[in-house]
Design an enzyme around this catalytic site. Structure first.
Site, PDB file in Angstrom:
ATOM      1  N   LYS A  49       0.849  -1.202   0.000  1.00  0.00           N
ATOM      2  CA  LYS A  49       0.000   0.000   0.000  1.00  0.00           C
ATOM      3  C   LYS A  49       0.880   1.246   0.000  1.00  0.00           C
ATOM      4  CE  LYS A  49      -0.245   0.172   5.040  1.00  0.00           C
ATOM      5  NZ  LYS A  49      -0.988  -0.299   6.208  1.00  0.00           N
ATOM      6  N   ARG A 147     -12.185   1.324  13.719  1.00  0.00           N
ATOM      7  CA  ARG A 147     -12.116   2.027  12.438  1.00  0.00           C
ATOM      8  C   ARG A 147     -13.115   1.331  11.532  1.00  0.00           C
ATOM      9  NH1 ARG A 147      -5.864   2.918  10.782  1.00  0.00           N
ATOM     10  NH2 ARG A 147      -6.196   0.907   9.804  1.00  0.00           N
ATOM     11  N   TYR A 273      14.198  32.349   2.098  1.00  0.00           N
ATOM     12  CA  TYR A 273      12.972  33.098   2.392  1.00  0.00           C
ATOM     13  C   TYR A 273      13.075  33.780   3.749  1.00  0.00           C
ATOM     14  CZ  TYR A 273      10.341  30.946  -1.427  1.00  0.00           C
ATOM     15  OH  TYR A 273       9.892  30.550  -2.654  1.00  0.00           O
ATOM     16  N   MET A 346       9.503  25.215  -1.428  1.00  0.00           N
ATOM     17  CA  MET A 346       8.570  24.218  -1.938  1.00  0.00           C
ATOM     18  C   MET A 346       9.318  23.113  -2.681  1.00  0.00           C
ATOM     19  SD  MET A 346       5.178  24.821  -4.212  1.00  0.00           S
ATOM     20  CE  MET A 346       4.021  25.474  -3.036  1.00  0.00           C
TER      21      MET A 346
HETATM   22  C1  LIG Z   1      -0.403  -1.469   6.798  1.00  0.00           C
HETATM   23  C2  LIG Z   1      -1.048  -2.683   7.245  1.00  0.00           C
HETATM   24  C3  LIG Z   1      -0.298  -3.811   7.609  1.00  0.00           C
HETATM   25  C4  LIG Z   1       1.212  -3.816   7.641  1.00  0.00           C
HETATM   26  O1  LIG Z   1       1.704  -3.137   8.750  1.00  0.00           O
HETATM   27  P1  LIG Z   1       3.270  -3.102   9.073  1.00  0.00           P
HETATM   28  O2  LIG Z   1       3.314  -2.722  10.477  1.00  0.00           O
HETATM   29  O3  LIG Z   1       3.860  -2.091   8.159  1.00  0.00           O
HETATM   30  O4  LIG Z   1       3.792  -4.455   8.805  1.00  0.00           O
HETATM   31  C5  LIG Z   1      -0.982  -4.965   7.933  1.00  0.00           C
HETATM   32  N1  LIG Z   1      -2.329  -5.007   7.919  1.00  0.00           N
HETATM   33  C6  LIG Z   1      -3.077  -3.944   7.574  1.00  0.00           C
HETATM   34  C7  LIG Z   1      -4.555  -4.056   7.572  1.00  0.00           C
HETATM   35  C8  LIG Z   1      -2.465  -2.747   7.236  1.00  0.00           C
HETATM   36  O5  LIG Z   1      -3.210  -1.696   6.902  1.00  0.00           O
END
Ligand SMILES: *Cc1c(COP(=O)(O)O)cnc(C)c1O
Length: 409
Positions: A49, A147, A273, A346
Site C-alpha cells: 500500500k 475504524r 525566504y 517548496m
Molecule cells: C499497513 C497494514 C499492515 C502492515 O503493517 P506493518 O506494520 O507495516 O507491517 C498490515 N495489515 C493492515 C490491515 C495494514 O493496513
C-alpha cells in the site's frame, strides 16, 4: 567536471536533478529474513500500500512476487488496479472496505475484497448478481481499532448475506490497534480467535485467518496463524517499539540529488525566504533541488504521550525560536554531513557547505523520510548497485538494462 552516472552513461540525461534509489536485493533479503521466522505453511502477504511505503508499488510487488510472497496487500481500488495493469497476477487483498460503486471494478480486476459491514456485504452480493462475476472476500473483524470491521455479533448475519455460489469467503482477519502492548494485543487476538471458533462450530470454517502485522510477526509467533501481513520489515525497518531485532534487515532506500548551484557568500549574508539563515562567516551555499513538496523536512507529529515527550517538544520549539531549529533533514556531500539551512522551500532548499569542496552538478545524498517522499520523485531501481529500471514522475517507465529488468512471470 565531466558527469556520468556510475555504470550507466547517459542516464543523467533523463533522470533529472533528484531521485530515489531502490536496491531490490535489499527487498529480497528482507522477505527472506521474514520467511525465516515463519512456519513453512504460513503464507506471507506483502503489504505494498501507499506506493509500497515509497519504494514504488509495481516494481516492489514484482520483486516480492518473484521472491516468493503469496499475497499482496493494498488499501485502495486504484492501488490494486495499478498492479493488475502492470501484469501482476497473484492474489491481491484490498485491506479496506470499498464503496459500493467501486465493487464492480474490483471484481473485474479480480481483487480480493474486505467486507467490514452489512452494508458492504450487501453491496458485494448485489455486484456479483449484476456483473455475473465471482467475488473472493475476507471478513474484517473489529477487535479494538474502532475504524472499520464487523462487530463480533454481526459476523454470522453478514456471513449469511454472502451465502451465494459466486462468493468465496476465503479469509477472515483483524488489524491490531495496540500491537506493541502485549496485553492489549493478546486481548484482541483472543477475541478474534473466539469468533473464528464460533464460526467453526457452526460449520463455517474460513481457510485464511490472519492478524499479524510486522510487530506481531516479530514478537508473537502464536499470532502467525495462516498468513502474516508484513510491510515495515520488508522495507528494512523495525516497527516502532520492537524489542526483538534478530532479523538481518537491509535498507533499500536512498534519496539523491544534484547540486544546482554553489555560491560563495560573505559573513552576514541573510539567505533564503525571510533571510532566515544568516552566515556567521564567509560560506559556500549549495542549492539542493528538493523541498517540502517533495517531502523534505516533513515529520509526523504525534500527541506527546508523557511529560518527558512534552518537554522534548517544547525544547525543540524553543531552540527553533532561538534560531537553532532541530533538523531531521540532512544532506551528505562526499560522505560528510552538511546542514540544511534557512526555510525549506517548496522544491528547493539550501545547504551550508562550509569549507567542503563541492562542484555544481555533483551528486549528494539526502535524508528524506520514505513515507513523506513524494510519488513524483523518480524511482530508480538497482540490482547490486546497477541501475536497471526507472519510473519517471509521469508514471512512465524506462528499461535501462534488459537483462536485469526481467519481465514479470
Ligand atoms: C499497513 C497494514 C499492515 C502492515 O503493517 P506493518 O506494520 O507495516 O507491517 C498490515 N495489515 C493492515 C490491515 C495494514 O493496513
Amino acid at each position: 567536471m565531466e558527469q556520468g552516472y556510475a555504470g550507466s552513461p547517459g542516464l543523467y540525461e533523463f533522470l533529472g536533478p533528484r531521485w530515489v534509489e531502490i536496491e531490490v536485493t535489499a527487498l529480497e533479503n528482507n522477505l527472506r529474513e521474514v520467511r525465516r521466522i515463519l512456519n513453512p505453511s504460513t503464507r506471507l502477504l506483502a503489504v505494498v500500500k501507499a506506493d509500497a511505503y515509497g519504494a514504488g508499488a509495481v516494481e516492489a510487488a514484482r520483486v516480492f512476487s518473484r521472491a516468493g510472497a503469496d499475497y499482496l496487500g493494498v488499501t485502495t481500488l486504484a492501488e490494486g488496479v495499478e498492479l493488475r495493469r502492470h501484469g501482476l497476477i497473484m492474489p491481491i487483498l484490498v485491506m479496506s472496505p470499498l464503496l459500493p460503486e467501486e465493487i464492480p471494478q474490483a471484481l473485474k480486476w479480480d481483487l480480493t475484497l474486505s467486507v467490514a459491514s452489512r452494508w458492504g456485504a450487501e453491496a458485494v452480493a448485489r455486484a456479483v448478481k449484476e456483473t455475473g462475476r465471482q467475488a473472493r472476500v475476507h471478513l474484517e473483524i473489529e477487535t479494538g481499532m474502532h475504524r472499520t470491521g464487523l462487530e463480533p455479533e454481526e459476523v454470522k448475519a453478514v456471513r449469511d448475506v454472502l451465502r451465494c455460489p459466486s462468493i468465496v469467503v476465503e479469509g477472515i482477519y483483524t488489524h491490531l490497534s495496540h500491537a506493541a502492548d502485549r496485553r492489549k494485543a493478546v486481548e484482541q487476538f483472543s477475541l478474534f480467535c473466539r469468533i473464528c471458533r464460533e464460526l467453526e462450530e457452526e460449520g463455517l470454517e474460513i481457510p485464511l485467518k490472519h492478524v499479524a502485522n510486522s510487530f506481531a510477526c516479530l514478537s508473537y509467533p502464536e499470532m502467525h496463524l495462516d498468513m502474516v501481513r508484513v510491510g515495515t520489515l520488508l522495507y528494512g525497518q523495525y516497527p516502532f517499539g520492537a524489542k526483538r531485532r534478530e532479523l538481518e534487515l537491509k535498507n533499500p532506500w536512498k534519496v539523491k540529488a544534484r547540486l544546482l548551484h554553489v555560491k560563495e557568500v560573505p559573513a552576514g549574508t541573510a539567505a533564503g525566504y525571510g533571510g532566515d539563515y544568516v552566515t556567521k562567516r564567509p560560506a559556500r551555499l549549495g542549492t539542493v533541488p528538493l523541498g517540502y513538496a517533495d517531502g523534505l523536512g516533513l515529520t509526523a507529529i504525534a500527541r506527546p504521550k508523557s511529560l518527558a515527550d512534552l518537554l522534548r517538544f517544547w525544547a525543540k520549539a524553543l531552540l527553533a525560536y532561538l534560531g537553532r531549529p532541530h533538523r531531521e533533514e540532512a544532506v551528505f556531500v562526499r560522505g560528510r554531513q552538511v546542514p540544511v539551512v534557512g526555510r525549506v522551500g517548496m522544491q528547493l532548499s539550501l545547504v551550508d557547505l562550509g569549507e567542503l569542496p563541492a562542484d555544481e552538478g555533483e551528486e549528494v545524498e539526502v535524508n528524506l523520510g520514505r513515507s513523506f517522499a513524494s510519488a513524483r520523485l523518480p524511482r530508480l531501481y538497482l540490482r547490486e548497485g546497477e541501475p536497471y529500471l526507472l519510473r519517471l514522475p509521469t508514471g512512465e517507465w524506462r528499461t535501462l538494462k534488459d537483462s536485469l529488468a526481467r519481465e514479470y512471470v
